[in-house]
Scaffold this active site. Structure first.
Site, PDB file in Angstrom:
ATOM      1  N   SER A 144       0.871  -1.187   0.000  1.00 21.36           N
ATOM      2  CA  SER A 144       0.000   0.000   0.000  1.00 21.36           C
ATOM      3  C   SER A 144       0.898   1.225   0.000  1.00 21.36           C
ATOM      4  CB  SER A 144      -0.860   0.013   1.265  1.00 21.36           C
ATOM      5  OG  SER A 144      -1.414   1.300   1.491  1.00 21.36           O
ATOM      6  N   TYR A 157      -2.365  -0.502  10.455  1.00 20.21           N
ATOM      7  CA  TYR A 157      -2.367  -0.857   9.029  1.00 20.21           C
ATOM      8  C   TYR A 157      -1.039  -0.445   8.375  1.00 20.21           C
ATOM      9  CZ  TYR A 157      -4.144  -1.049   4.193  1.00 20.21           C
ATOM     10  OH  TYR A 157      -4.324  -1.335   2.858  1.00 20.21           O
TER      11      TYR A 157
HETATM   12  N1  LIG Z   1      -8.591  -0.589  -1.427  1.00 17.69           N
HETATM   13  C1  LIG Z   1      -7.532   0.200  -1.304  1.00 17.69           C
HETATM   14  O1  LIG Z   1      -7.632   1.442  -1.353  1.00 17.69           O
HETATM   15  C2  LIG Z   1      -6.174  -0.400  -1.119  1.00 17.69           C
HETATM   16  C3  LIG Z   1      -5.068   0.439  -1.292  1.00 17.69           C
HETATM   17  C4  LIG Z   1      -3.795  -0.078  -1.121  1.00 17.69           C
HETATM   18  C5  LIG Z   1      -3.633  -1.410  -0.801  1.00 17.69           C
HETATM   19  N2  LIG Z   1      -4.732  -2.209  -0.647  1.00 17.69           N
HETATM   20  C6  LIG Z   1      -4.487  -3.605  -0.305  1.00 17.69           C
HETATM   21  O2  LIG Z   1      -5.003  -4.416  -1.332  1.00 17.69           O
HETATM   22  C7  LIG Z   1      -5.404  -5.672  -0.811  1.00 17.69           C
HETATM   23  C8  LIG Z   1      -6.842  -5.956  -1.218  1.00 17.69           C
HETATM   24  O3  LIG Z   1      -7.668  -4.948  -0.670  1.00 17.69           O
HETATM   25  P1  LIG Z   1      -9.172  -4.677  -1.144  1.00 17.69           P
HETATM   26  O4  LIG Z   1      -9.359  -3.216  -1.123  1.00 17.69           O
HETATM   27  O5  LIG Z   1      -9.483  -5.445  -2.377  1.00 17.69           O
HETATM   28  O6  LIG Z   1      -9.944  -5.274   0.132  1.00 17.69           O
HETATM   29  P2  LIG Z   1     -11.314  -6.064   0.249  1.00 17.69           P
HETATM   30  O7  LIG Z   1     -12.252  -5.671  -0.811  1.00 17.69           O
HETATM   31  O8  LIG Z   1     -11.716  -5.931   1.669  1.00 17.69           O
HETATM   32  O9  LIG Z   1     -10.860  -7.587  -0.047  1.00 17.69           O
HETATM   33  C9  LIG Z   1      -9.964  -8.221   0.823  1.00 17.69           C
HETATM   34  C10 LIG Z   1      -9.839  -9.681   0.430  1.00 17.69           C
HETATM   35  O10 LIG Z   1      -8.931 -10.295   1.358  1.00 17.69           O
HETATM   36  C11 LIG Z   1      -9.566 -11.420   1.955  1.00 17.69           C
HETATM   37  N3  LIG Z   1      -9.099 -11.631   3.321  1.00 17.69           N
HETATM   38  C12 LIG Z   1      -9.196 -10.794   4.378  1.00 17.69           C
HETATM   39  N4  LIG Z   1      -8.706 -11.381   5.467  1.00 17.69           N
HETATM   40  C13 LIG Z   1      -8.285 -12.606   5.095  1.00 17.69           C
HETATM   41  C14 LIG Z   1      -7.695 -13.686   5.788  1.00 17.69           C
HETATM   42  N5  LIG Z   1      -7.440 -13.647   7.106  1.00 17.69           N
HETATM   43  N6  LIG Z   1      -7.385 -14.820   5.111  1.00 17.69           N
HETATM   44  C15 LIG Z   1      -7.645 -14.907   3.782  1.00 17.69           C
HETATM   45  N7  LIG Z   1      -8.209 -13.905   3.071  1.00 17.69           N
HETATM   46  C16 LIG Z   1      -8.524 -12.778   3.733  1.00 17.69           C
HETATM   47  C17 LIG Z   1     -11.055 -11.061   1.910  1.00 17.69           C
HETATM   48  O11 LIG Z   1     -11.878 -12.205   1.982  1.00 17.69           O
HETATM   49  P3  LIG Z   1     -12.474 -12.787   3.355  1.00 17.69           P
HETATM   50  O12 LIG Z   1     -12.862 -11.614   4.208  1.00 17.69           O
HETATM   51  O13 LIG Z   1     -13.599 -13.626   2.901  1.00 17.69           O
HETATM   52  O14 LIG Z   1     -11.361 -13.595   3.947  1.00 17.69           O
HETATM   53  C18 LIG Z   1     -11.150 -10.422   0.536  1.00 17.69           C
HETATM   54  O15 LIG Z   1     -11.251 -11.428  -0.442  1.00 17.69           O
HETATM   55  C19 LIG Z   1      -5.202  -5.576   0.704  1.00 17.69           C
HETATM   56  O16 LIG Z   1      -3.980  -6.152   1.059  1.00 17.69           O
HETATM   57  C20 LIG Z   1      -5.176  -4.080   0.952  1.00 17.69           C
HETATM   58  O17 LIG Z   1      -4.458  -3.762   2.115  1.00 17.69           O
HETATM   59  C21 LIG Z   1      -5.997  -1.737  -0.798  1.00 17.69           C
END
Ligand SMILES: NC(=O)c1ccc[n+]([C@@H]2O[C@H](COP(=O)([O-])OP(=O)(O)OC[C@H]3O[C@@H](n4cnc5c(N)ncnc54)[C@H](OP(=O)(O)O)[C@@H]3O)[C@@H](O)[C@H]2O)c1
Length: 243
Positions: A144, A157
């Site tokens: 991130s 985070y």
């Molecule tokens: N959205 C942003 O602005 C942003 C920016 C920078 C980086 N990121 C990073 O990008 C990645 C994806 O984020 P996103 O925005 O797509 O989030 P999201 O929509 O909340 O999706 C997160 C995914 O991770 C899975 N997950 C969460 N906890 C888990 C666990 N303990 N074991 C296995 N799977 C798990 C969730 O499924 P379950 O809950 O069913 O397990 C879901 O499939 C993350 O690492 C986040 O930190 C996001």
């Protein structure tokens, strides 16, 4: 599928049930990779699997909590048994629990570190022996912008994502002679469920789309040249350049 960039390759994508992970899984499958889909919610994984099947791709669900060591060991073993090899691992699973540090409980801190940092470590550790058999092989860790910066309300985070970046830098050196490339992608705001919680102040229409992060992953794992990209930083168009 013929003449696709990832024909015969096998990818494992964590957090593939929704958001960025679903887009990454879809993008890899569209290029011919067979994909192991990992997250806790089996129903969301099935939806991703159906989308991929609709594109003519092949994906299998492996529900697991990436913070659970025994579950990760079993999940990686099952995926390799099912597909016979592993070429690409994308550590994308992550959670954000947001608030001021002074009101952050030790449990919240531990949970964020357990999923984001420990989960990435465990999946890498279990995948490496299988990746070592392939050349090229790739690990792409989704960190991130807060792996290099700090935002208010995001101390746990930010710490977890700094950990992912630091671990990835060391791992890239450990695996260099094996031909396994370790890349990190550091996105700013992406339009997913998590972004809505992290930055409710942002206009969601200004956020990046999950497909744009998937494009960056695809770029990294389809490159065959001598130039290696260690880290990709992606920001919203309206975010401050070079900040
Ligand atoms: N959205 C942003 O602005 C942003 C920016 C920078 C980086 N990121 C990073 O990008 C990645 C994806 O984020 P996103 O925005 O797509 O989030 P999201 O929509 O909340 O999706 C997160 C995914 O991770 C899975 N997950 C969460 N906890 C888990 C666990 N303990 N074991 C296995 N799977 C798990 C969730 O499924 P379950 O809950 O069913 O397990 C879901 O499939 C993350 O690492 C986040 O930190 C996001």
């Amino acid at each position: 599928m013929n003449q696709l960039l990832l024909n015969d390759k096998v990818a494992l994508v964590t957090g593939a049930g929704r958001g960025i992970g679903r887009s990454i899984a879809r993008a890899l499958a569209r290029e011919g990779a067979r994909v192991a889909l990992v997250a806790r919610s089996a129903g969301q994984l099935s939806d991703t699997q159906s989308e991929i099947a609709g594109l003519g791709g092949d994906a299998v669900c492996f529900p697991a909590d990436v913070s659970d060591e025994a579950a990760v060991v079993a999940m990686v073993r099952s995926a390799v048994e099912r597909f016979g090899r592993l070429d690409i691992v994308v550590n994308n699973a992550g959670i954000g629990l947001f608030g001021l540090l002074e009101t952050t409980s030790a449990d919240t801190w531990d949970r964020v570190m357990a999923v984001n940092a420990r989960g990435t470590f465990l999946v890498c550790r279990e995948a490496i022996p299988h990746l070592r058999r392939q050349r090229p092989a790739f690990i792409v860790n989704i960190a991130s912008v807060v792996a290099v910066k700090g935002y208010a309300n995001q101390s746990a985070y930010s710490a977890s994502k700094h950990a992912v970046l630091g671990m990835s830098k060391a791992l890239a050196r450990e695996l260099q002679s094996d031909g396994i490339r370790v890349h990190v992608i550091c996105p700013g705001g992406v339009d997913t469920e998590m972004a809505g919680q992290a930055r409710p102040d942002l206009d969601r229409s200004a956020l990046m789309s999950p497909d744009e992060i998937a494009d960056a992953v695809l770029f990294l794992v389809t490159r065959r040249g001598k130039a290696v990209i260690d880290q990709i930083d992606l920001r919203r168009e309206s975010a401050t350049p070079w900040a």
